[in-house]
Design an enzyme around this catalytic site. Sequence first.
Site, mmCIF file in Angstrom:
data_model
loop_
_atom_site.group_PDB
_atom_site.id
_atom_site.type_symbol
_atom_site.label_atom_id
_atom_site.label_comp_id
_atom_site.label_asym_id
_atom_site.label_seq_id
_atom_site.Cartn_x
_atom_site.Cartn_y
_atom_site.Cartn_z
ATOM 1 C CG HIS A 176 -5.826 1.848 5.179
ATOM 2 N ND1 HIS A 176 -5.420 2.795 6.083
ATOM 3 C CD2 HIS A 176 -4.784 0.996 5.032
ATOM 4 C CE1 HIS A 176 -4.174 2.531 6.456
ATOM 5 N NE2 HIS A 176 -3.768 1.446 5.829
ATOM 6 C CB SER A 225 5.148 -1.879 12.278
ATOM 7 O OG SER A 225 4.843 -0.525 12.553
ATOM 8 C CE LYS A 253 -0.220 3.283 4.712
ATOM 9 N NZ LYS A 253 -0.177 3.376 6.152
ATOM 10 N N GLY A 279 2.765 2.266 11.007
ATOM 11 C CA GLY A 279 3.797 3.301 10.926
ATOM 12 C C GLY A 279 4.489 3.618 12.245
ATOM 13 C CD GLU A 300 -3.065 5.518 6.652
ATOM 14 O OE1 GLU A 300 -3.026 5.566 5.416
ATOM 15 O OE2 GLU A 300 -2.171 5.004 7.359
ATOM 16 C CG ASN A 320 -1.769 1.225 1.341
ATOM 17 O OD1 ASN A 320 -1.817 2.027 0.399
ATOM 18 N ND2 ASN A 320 -2.458 1.388 2.467
ATOM 19 C CD GLU A 335 -3.203 -2.371 7.386
ATOM 20 O OE1 GLU A 335 -2.074 -2.526 6.907
ATOM 21 O OE2 GLU A 335 -3.891 -1.359 7.149
HETATM 22 P P1 13P Z 1 3.163 0.422 7.711
HETATM 23 O O1 13P Z 1 3.649 -0.889 7.122
HETATM 24 O O2 13P Z 1 3.933 1.592 7.253
HETATM 25 O O3 13P Z 1 3.027 0.322 9.195
HETATM 26 O O4 13P Z 1 1.681 0.660 7.145
HETATM 27 C C1 13P Z 1 0.766 -0.371 7.211
HETATM 28 C C2 13P Z 1 -0.422 -0.002 6.420
HETATM 29 O O5 13P Z 1 -1.153 0.911 6.776
HETATM 30 C C3 13P Z 1 -0.669 -0.743 5.188
HETATM 31 O O6 13P Z 1 -1.954 -0.552 4.717
#
Ligand code: 13P
Length: 245
Positions: free
Chosen positions: A96, A207, A12, A169, A98, A10, A163
């Site tokens: 997601h 992560s 983003k 992150g 976010e 992803n 997740e």
């Molecule tokens: P990270 O791997 O940067 O923690 O992000 C995970 C994520 O949100 C994937 O959709």
Amino acid sequence: MKRNNYVVANWKMNGLTSFVKIFNAINKHLVSKKLNNPNVIVCPPYTLINTLVSSKKSKVMIGAQDTHELDSGAYTGCVSSEMINDLGAKYVIIGHSERRQLFGEDVELLSKKILSAHKHGLKVIFCIGELESEIKNRKSILMKQLKSLPKKLDHKKLIIAYEPVWAIGTGLTPTLLEIDSIHASIRDILKFNQSFAKNVSILYGGSVNAENANNILSLENVDGALVGGASLKPRDFSKIIDYFS
Ligand code: 13P
């Protein structure tokens, strides 16, 4: 039946035209190692979908990071499942954290987005996960989030990604034992009334990196990874892919 394995990137809101280099490096890795497992999916921003789909001899599948619940109309700035399919992408991430947090997407809206994606032939990567403050109520939070899913579905049209929001992150992850048991309980929750529960793949995200992927991906109840930051580093992402080979 053996469940399918996936490693999903992803990206983003990262993806200038120069990021095609990252994609090419990932693809080169897959081609050179003749890897057929896992399935590798890259979800770039919409702006790169066409370029990546057109990439010749690619073994990497392409997905979008979100979709609108309607097909077309006066919705400035939005992109529909029909448009994503039209570009040649085969997958879409829905739900997601976010999107849930920053854009207020709820169970009802996400349910409509899933239906729209399926209507237009896209496979859905559906994300669920609890906030840090919800860890104690994790099971009920996950149960509520899973209510967006239709009851009857071909399991090939759906991938679930667990997740934990606090792991995204941050460099933090649940313990291996926790990840394994949460994944098992997600499948148990689904088994109550969803026909696809037995065969659907459940990925872990939050992560995941080249160092911890080996342990996470070898857990019995983990069928792959949804990777953010590390998916922009081709060497690290290739290492994550290699744990399946
Ligand atoms: P990270 O791997 O940067 O923690 O992000 C995970 C994520 O949100 C994937 O959709």
